[in-house]
Design an enzyme around this catalytic site. Structure first.
Site, PDB file in Angstrom:
ATOM      1  N   ASP A  31      -7.799  -4.801  -0.199  1.00 18.25           N
ATOM      2  CA  ASP A  31      -8.294  -5.571  -1.343  1.00 18.25           C
ATOM      3  C   ASP A  31      -7.983  -7.056  -1.240  1.00 18.25           C
ATOM      4  O   ASP A  31      -8.563  -7.861  -1.959  1.00 18.25           O
ATOM      5  CB  ASP A  31      -7.689  -5.022  -2.646  1.00 18.25           C
ATOM      6  CG  ASP A  31      -8.103  -3.597  -2.926  1.00 18.25           C
ATOM      7  OD1 ASP A  31      -9.321  -3.339  -2.916  1.00 18.25           O
ATOM      8  OD2 ASP A  31      -7.232  -2.744  -3.142  1.00 18.25           O
ATOM      9  N   HIS A  90       0.854  -1.183   0.000  1.00 18.21           N
ATOM     10  CA  HIS A  90       0.000   0.000   0.000  1.00 18.21           C
ATOM     11  C   HIS A  90       0.891   1.234   0.000  1.00 18.21           C
ATOM     12  O   HIS A  90       1.948   1.246   0.635  1.00 18.21           O
ATOM     13  CB  HIS A  90      -0.917  -0.007   1.235  1.00 18.21           C
ATOM     14  CG  HIS A  90      -2.060   0.950   1.151  1.00 18.21           C
ATOM     15  ND1 HIS A  90      -1.925   2.294   1.408  1.00 18.21           N
ATOM     16  CD2 HIS A  90      -3.368   0.750   0.836  1.00 18.21           C
ATOM     17  CE1 HIS A  90      -3.104   2.891   1.252  1.00 18.21           C
ATOM     18  NE2 HIS A  90      -3.985   1.978   0.905  1.00 18.21           N
TER      19      HIS A  90
END
Length: 381
Positions: free
Chosen positions: A315, A261
């Protein structure tokens, strides 16, 4: 005006906001100062949306009135249904959703006898309530079915699952999906939120603002990662293939979908919650081999990449949850939009309180003082 060029504006503050807070080093996410873990445990999506948009937790009467307004505006006009009916069955769902959101602005323009506050509130209600209906309507119609009308006795999350699948969801499954919506509702100034801010700064109507954000979300570098995670897990196929698959991709300097991320240098706090939800979902409604593969992917990536601060993000597990709930993978990003519309609207409201149109500068890299060449004298070099 010249200045230092920062590709993608990474790390460059674009606005002041008190909507959400992220501490990527310590894995903290807060909505209006409230930790996401507390909201996931005790709140609902609609209460969380109210918190984000109106900057306080509602008292009981406020929340009941807000929920009643959402319920009463779930249905969409027949002309929007007719428009959706004309869409190609193989069309991209996010493109369909973007077109539908834009069309709402045609049906609900601001009237002369309406205050700005009333218009802002009514627009907020319509977007929160109708976006789920439009996603479900498109899905049913692309299958050749009539859309399934919303049910007034079902909550926000349960009603969407019902309209999408035609089956009344188990209450616990509906609650799990409601938590998923909360987890995706807001995350500071990401690409789609920045797009919403820029559009809002021009004083465009809220339907145009959310259309702009949805269009940005449709890009594969922003939305769609959870769909890619499912595809990756299916490509791997077995637990035994996880390590060679990961090692091969790393050797080719390719990304591992759902891992890493731009902000978090520890495991995404939303991923932790989603992992627990996935475990509960599979324990209650049947096991998934993809979940076993996902656990092994996380273990191997932690071993090979953890020292670089690369861990599962939101996700990584969300697609597994959505698939178990009966949501087709190409609707994962529209479901993201159903949730994130709350955050987009919160930023729209905030932008209007102290608005200034965005007008960034550029670093010019082209030639200058070039003499014009008449057409008759031009030729290929």
């Amino acid at each position: 005006m010249s200045g230092e060029y920062v590709p993608g504006l990474e790390g460059v503050p674009a606005t002041r906001s008190n909507i959400s807070f992220v501490d990527g080093k310590n894995g903290i996410l807060e909505y209006r100062g409230i930790p996401i873990e507390q909201l996931a445990e005790s709140s609902t999506f609609l209460e969380t949306a109210f918190l984000l948009i109106f900057a306080h937790l509602p008292i009981k009467d406020e929340l009941l009135a807000f929920e009643a307004e959402i319920l009463s505006h779930r249905r969409v006009k027949y002309r929007i249904r007719d428009m959706i009916k004309s869409f190609p069955e193989g069309g991209r769902p996010m493109v369909a959703l973007q077109a539908c959101i834009a069309a709402l602005g045609l049906f609900y323009p601001i009237s002369r006898d309406m205050s700005k506050e009333e218009y802002a509130y009514n627009s907020t209600i319509r977007l929160l309530s109708k976006v789920p209906t439009m996603v479900a309507t498109f899905h049913q119609m692309r299958l050749g079915n009539d859309p399934i009308p919303p049910r007034d006795d079902l909550g926000h999350a349960g009603n969407f699952l019902y309209m999408l699948t035609g089956r009344e969801p188990d209450p616990r499954a509906a609650r799990i999906f409601d938590v998923c919506l909360m987890l995706h509702a807001e995350h500071t100034v990401n690409a789609s939120t920045f797009s919403a801010l820029v559009t809002a700064s021009t004083l465009a109507d809220p339907y145009t603002v959310i259309t702009s954000a949805a269009g940005t979300l449709s890009g594969p570098l922003h939305g769609g990662a959870n769909e890619e995670v499912i595809r990756m897990l299916k490509d791997i196929g077995t637990i035994e293939r996880v390590r060679p698959y990961i090692e091969e991709r790393l050797a080719r300097k390719e990304r591992i979908m759902g891992v890493g991320h731009r902000v978090y240098k520890v495991k995404d706090p939303r991923a932790k919650i989603l992992q627990n939800l996935a475990q509960e979902l599979f324990d209650r409604f049947g096991h998934s081999r993809l979940y076993d593969i996902a656990l092994e992917v996380e273990r191997v990536c932690d071993e090979l990449l953890g020292h670089r601060g690369i861990y599962p993000n939101v996700d990584f597990y969300s697609g597994l949850v959505y698939e178990k709930l009966g949501i087709p993978s190409d609707l994962f990003t529209p479901v993201f939009a159903i949730s994130r519309v709350a955050g987009w609207l919160a930023h729209w409201h905030e932008q209007l309180t102290d608005n200034r149109i965005f007008r960034p500068s550029q670093v010019y890299t082209g030639t200058r003082q070039v003499e014009y060449t008449p057409l008759s004298l031009r030729s290929y070099a």
